[in-house]
Structures are given as C-alpha cells and as structure tokens.
Design a protein around this motif. Structure first.
Motif, PDB file in Angstrom:
ATOM      1  N   SER A 175       0.861  -0.741  -0.119  1.00 36.86           N
ATOM      2  CA  SER A 175       0.053   0.042  -0.175  1.00 36.86           C
ATOM      3  C   SER A 175       1.179   1.541  -0.324  1.00 36.86           C
ATOM      4  CB  SER A 175      -0.810  -0.119   1.360  1.00 36.86           C
ATOM      5  OG  SER A 175      -0.202   0.010   2.415  1.00 36.86           O
ATOM      6  N   ARG A 176       1.960   1.315   0.152  1.00 36.87           N
ATOM      7  CA  ARG A 176       2.887   2.135   0.621  1.00 36.87           C
ATOM      8  C   ARG A 176       3.639   2.630  -1.188  1.00 36.87           C
ATOM      9  NH1 ARG A 176       7.587   2.527   5.251  1.00 36.87           N
ATOM     10  NH2 ARG A 176       5.263   3.228   6.222  1.00 36.87           N
ATOM     11  N   LEU A 177       3.365   3.854  -1.306  1.00 42.13           N
ATOM     12  CA  LEU A 177       4.152   4.711  -3.127  1.00 42.13           C
ATOM     13  C   LEU A 177       5.517   4.855  -2.183  1.00 42.13           C
ATOM     14  CD1 LEU A 177       2.849   5.401  -5.891  1.00 42.13           C
ATOM     15  CD2 LEU A 177       3.020   7.280  -5.099  1.00 42.13           C
ATOM     16  N   LEU A 178       6.538   4.514  -3.576  1.00 42.82           N
ATOM     17  CA  LEU A 178       7.495   4.306  -3.408  1.00 42.82           C
ATOM     18  C   LEU A 178       8.401   5.161  -4.189  1.00 42.82           C
ATOM     19  CD1 LEU A 178       9.000   1.439  -2.125  1.00 42.82           C
ATOM     20  CD2 LEU A 178       8.317   2.533  -0.237  1.00 42.82           C
ATOM     21  N   SER A 179       9.203   5.895  -3.458  1.00 43.81           N
ATOM     22  CA  SER A 179      10.406   7.096  -4.847  1.00 43.81           C
ATOM     23  C   SER A 179      11.866   6.912  -4.521  1.00 43.81           C
ATOM     24  CB  SER A 179       9.985   8.490  -4.168  1.00 43.81           C
ATOM     25  OG  SER A 179       9.113   8.862  -4.362  1.00 43.81           O
ATOM     26  N   ASN A 180      12.163   6.322  -5.211  1.00 40.99           N
ATOM     27  CA  ASN A 180      13.699   5.634  -5.854  1.00 40.99           C
ATOM     28  C   ASN A 180      14.910   6.278  -6.796  1.00 40.99           C
ATOM     29  OD1 ASN A 180      13.381   3.134  -3.867  1.00 40.99           O
ATOM     30  ND2 ASN A 180      12.549   2.190  -5.570  1.00 40.99           N
ATOM     31  N   SER A 220       9.978   7.277   2.437  1.00 47.27           N
ATOM     32  CA  SER A 220       9.422   8.935   3.539  1.00 47.27           C
ATOM     33  C   SER A 220       9.742  10.012   2.398  1.00 47.27           C
ATOM     34  CB  SER A 220      10.102   9.023   4.612  1.00 47.27           C
ATOM     35  OG  SER A 220      11.470   9.224   4.216  1.00 47.27           O
ATOM     36  N   THR A 221      10.229   9.592   1.194  1.00 53.31           N
ATOM     37  CA  THR A 221      11.264  11.351  -0.008  1.00 53.31           C
ATOM     38  C   THR A 221       9.496  10.540  -0.964  1.00 53.31           C
ATOM     39  OG1 THR A 221      13.380  10.618   0.471  1.00 53.31           O
ATOM     40  CG2 THR A 221      12.322  12.039  -1.208  1.00 53.31           C
ATOM     41  N   ASN A 222       9.245  11.917  -0.748  1.00 53.50           N
ATOM     42  CA  ASN A 222       8.052  11.981  -2.322  1.00 53.50           C
ATOM     43  C   ASN A 222       8.193  12.390  -3.253  1.00 53.50           C
ATOM     44  OD1 ASN A 222       4.975  12.545  -3.217  1.00 53.50           O
ATOM     45  ND2 ASN A 222       4.195  12.723  -1.387  1.00 53.50           N
ATOM     46  N   TRP A 223       8.855  12.109  -4.309  1.00 56.30           N
ATOM     47  CA  TRP A 223       9.077  12.717  -5.461  1.00 56.30           C
ATOM     48  C   TRP A 223       7.679  13.792  -5.668  1.00 56.30           C
ATOM     49  CZ3 TRP A 223      13.039  12.542  -4.759  1.00 56.30           C
ATOM     50  CH2 TRP A 223      14.545  11.402  -4.872  1.00 56.30           C
ATOM     51  N   THR A 224       6.532  13.454  -6.320  1.00 53.22           N
ATOM     52  CA  THR A 224       5.337  14.772  -5.746  1.00 53.22           C
ATOM     53  C   THR A 224       5.824  15.801  -5.617  1.00 53.22           C
ATOM     54  OG1 THR A 224       4.106  14.122  -4.377  1.00 53.22           O
ATOM     55  CG2 THR A 224       4.195  13.001  -7.199  1.00 53.22           C
ATOM     56  N   SER A 225       6.415  15.627  -3.949  1.00 48.08           N
ATOM     57  CA  SER A 225       6.454  16.835  -3.768  1.00 48.08           C
ATOM     58  C   SER A 225       7.245  17.926  -4.236  1.00 48.08           C
ATOM     59  CB  SER A 225       6.845  17.020  -1.843  1.00 48.08           C
ATOM     60  OG  SER A 225       7.881  16.554  -2.176  1.00 48.08           O
ATOM     61  N   VAL A 238      21.659  16.176 -12.343  1.00 46.77           N
ATOM     62  CA  VAL A 238      19.956  17.463 -11.861  1.00 46.77           C
ATOM     63  C   VAL A 238      19.301  16.237 -12.876  1.00 46.77           C
ATOM     64  CG1 VAL A 238      19.265  19.277 -12.493  1.00 46.77           C
ATOM     65  CG2 VAL A 238      21.672  18.697 -11.342  1.00 46.77           C
ATOM     66  N   ILE A 239      18.093  15.952 -11.676  1.00 48.45           N
ATOM     67  CA  ILE A 239      16.513  15.590 -13.155  1.00 48.45           C
ATOM     68  C   ILE A 239      15.557  16.640 -13.392  1.00 48.45           C
ATOM     69  CG2 ILE A 239      14.911  13.596 -13.096  1.00 48.45           C
ATOM     70  CD1 ILE A 239      17.311  11.672 -12.692  1.00 48.45           C
ATOM     71  N   ASP A 240      14.962  16.922 -14.095  1.00 48.98           N
ATOM     72  CA  ASP A 240      13.656  17.413 -14.171  1.00 48.98           C
ATOM     73  C   ASP A 240      12.381  17.053 -13.833  1.00 48.98           C
ATOM     74  OD1 ASP A 240      11.293  19.311 -14.578  1.00 48.98           O
ATOM     75  OD2 ASP A 240      12.109  19.894 -16.587  1.00 48.98           O
ATOM     76  N   MET A 241      12.107  17.128 -12.493  1.00 50.29           N
ATOM     77  CA  MET A 241      10.869  16.726 -11.887  1.00 50.29           C
ATOM     78  C   MET A 241       9.536  16.374 -12.327  1.00 50.29           C
ATOM     79  SD  MET A 241      13.012  14.725 -10.346  1.00 50.29           S
ATOM     80  CE  MET A 241      11.440  13.900  -8.866  1.00 50.29           C
ATOM     81  N   THR A 242       9.913  17.171 -13.464  1.00 47.81           N
ATOM     82  CA  THR A 242       8.339  17.757 -13.467  1.00 47.81           C
ATOM     83  C   THR A 242       7.511  16.220 -14.321  1.00 47.81           C
ATOM     84  OG1 THR A 242       8.956  20.054 -14.270  1.00 47.81           O
ATOM     85  CG2 THR A 242       7.193  18.965 -15.542  1.00 47.81           C
ATOM     86  N   GLY A 243       5.966  16.512 -13.904  1.00 44.43           N
ATOM     87  CA  GLY A 243       5.044  15.019 -14.105  1.00 44.43           C
ATOM     88  C   GLY A 243       5.139  14.094 -12.829  1.00 44.43           C
ATOM     89  N   ALA A 244       5.847  13.997 -11.980  1.00 45.78           N
ATOM     90  CA  ALA A 244       6.364  13.253 -10.974  1.00 45.78           C
ATOM     91  C   ALA A 244       5.174  12.966 -10.031  1.00 45.78           C
ATOM     92  CB  ALA A 244       6.617  13.865 -10.044  1.00 45.78           C
ATOM     93  N   THR A 245       3.465  14.347 -10.220  1.00 42.04           N
ATOM     94  CA  THR A 245       2.566  14.255  -9.903  1.00 42.04           C
ATOM     95  C   THR A 245       2.081  13.340 -10.677  1.00 42.04           C
ATOM     96  OG1 THR A 245       2.464  15.917  -8.424  1.00 42.04           O
ATOM     97  CG2 THR A 245       0.741  14.955  -8.988  1.00 42.04           C
ATOM     98  N   LYS A 246       1.945  13.030 -12.521  1.00 42.88           N
ATOM     99  CA  LYS A 246       0.695  12.807 -12.768  1.00 42.88           C
ATOM    100  C   LYS A 246       1.402  11.354 -12.948  1.00 42.88           C
ATOM    101  CE  LYS A 246      -0.385  16.225 -16.255  1.00 42.88           C
ATOM    102  NZ  LYS A 246       0.274  17.108 -17.026  1.00 42.88           N
ATOM    103  N   ALA A 247       3.038  11.160 -12.919  1.00 40.23           N
ATOM    104  CA  ALA A 247       3.288   9.679 -12.996  1.00 40.23           C
ATOM    105  C   ALA A 247       2.808   9.052 -11.734  1.00 40.23           C
ATOM    106  CB  ALA A 247       4.871  10.117 -12.763  1.00 40.23           C
ATOM    107  N   ALA A 248       3.257   9.325 -10.636  1.00 40.60           N
ATOM    108  CA  ALA A 248       2.538   8.919  -9.518  1.00 40.60           C
ATOM    109  C   ALA A 248       0.968   8.626  -9.245  1.00 40.60           C
ATOM    110  CB  ALA A 248       2.528   9.987  -8.330  1.00 40.60           C
TER     111      ALA A 248
END
Length: 188
Positions: free
Chosen positions: A97-102, A130-135, A163-173
């Motif tokens: 049940s856990r969303l993981l950011s790697n 605990s790290t959340n890429w959507t933030s 460096v990575i552009d995290m744009t779209g993380a929320t849609k991906a999640a």
C-alpha cells in the motif's frame, strides 16, 4: 542525434488518460512482451519524461514510472521486474500500500543518497520510504550519490552528482496508483 517522429497516442488506464510521445525502439506502447521466462512487461507510454511500465510476474504486478537524466535513454525490463539502467534515473512504484520514490545509479544501491531542489543551499537525506517525488514536481532536483559499484575484479568507489527535472512526478504517481488498483472481477 536521433530523430524521433512525433507519435500521439492516448491510452486509458482506468479513468486516467495521457498522451504519449517517442516509444523505445522495438517496444511499441501497449504491447506486452515476455522479456524473460515468466516475466511480462508492457510499456504504457510516457508522460512528461516519465516512462510508465507494468510488469507481471508470478508473485504479482509491479507498476512503475521512471525518468532518466537523459531523455534519449529509456530503461527497459530485463528480468522479473529488474530494469537495465544505462544512466541514472528516478522512479516511483507502489509496493503493497506504499508509494515509493527511488533513485538508481549503476545497478547497485549507493551508500549515501541526498538531494536538493535547484537553488537550495543544503541537501536533504533521501529515504525511499518517506521521500516523495511528487512534492518536487516542476522542479529541477540535484542528486548526490556516493558508494561502491560492484565490478568483476572488485568494488569501485563513486561520488556523483546529477540533475533531473521532476516535472510530471504527480501525474506519474497517479498513473502508478491506478495501474496498481485491483482489476474488476470478470462477469459472473
């Protein structure tokens, strides 16, 4: 430089729908392949640089979104949910049940992982639970990784920053969450 034709494809998964561009060579969107015995993968497309994968193995399903530092490189599954990683990338996946950011580099876990949004002075410690890429959606994020890569003749130390552009993380999640939702039972 590789020229990629613009391909518009709209794929519905549940109520989530996205437009996809540029698929990996030899792996058309929506096509399931048995890439190793008993391991089946489907590349559902790409949303804002995040490549969306579903892997089905005997123990269940794994859905993940992956974004490389190089948009020309798409990591593809090689065995039982394991992906090749020719360049560092970040991923979002759901386990139980856990969303993981790697964050991944060189096929081996690193000993020290930290990150900071562009413009920040100090790094924050990374924790896949605990790290959340959507933030960090919409931000360019700098990663610092250090550790040892395992090599045939011994370990090799590394200390890298990228460096990575995290744009779209929320849609991906959101896609990962919907992909992992239980499928409706067949008609009785």
């Amino acid at each position: 430089m590789r020229v990629v034709a613009l391909i518009m494809l709209s794929i519905p998964v549940g109520f989530f729908q996205f437009s996809a561009f540029a698929e990996p060579e030899g792996w058309p969107y929506g096509e399931e392949k048995e890439h190793s015995p008993g391991s089946y993968s489907t590349h559902w497309g790409e949303v804002e640089g995040w490549h969306l994968w579903r892997v089905d193995i005997s123990s269940g399903r794994v859905c993940s979104a992956r974004k490389s530092i190089d948009p020309e490189i798409v990591s593809v599954p090689v065995s039982q949910g394991i992906f090749d990683d020719p360049a560092p990338y970040v991923s979002i996946l759901k386990v139980r049940s856990r969303l993981l950011s790697n964050v991944h580099i060189g096929g081996n876990p690193s000993l020290a992982k930290e990150y900071r949004a562009s413009g920040e002075r100090f790094f924050e410690e990374y924790n896949f639970r605990s790290t959340n890429w959507t933030s960090l959606d919409g931000l360019k994020v700098e990663f610092h990784l250090a550790g040892q890569r395992m090599a045939l003749l011994g370990a090799r130390s590394f200390d890298e920053t990228f460096v990575i552009d995290m744009t779209g993380a929320t849609k991906a999640a959101e896609w990962v969450e919907q992909c992992m939702a239980p499928e409706p039972s067949a008609a009785r």
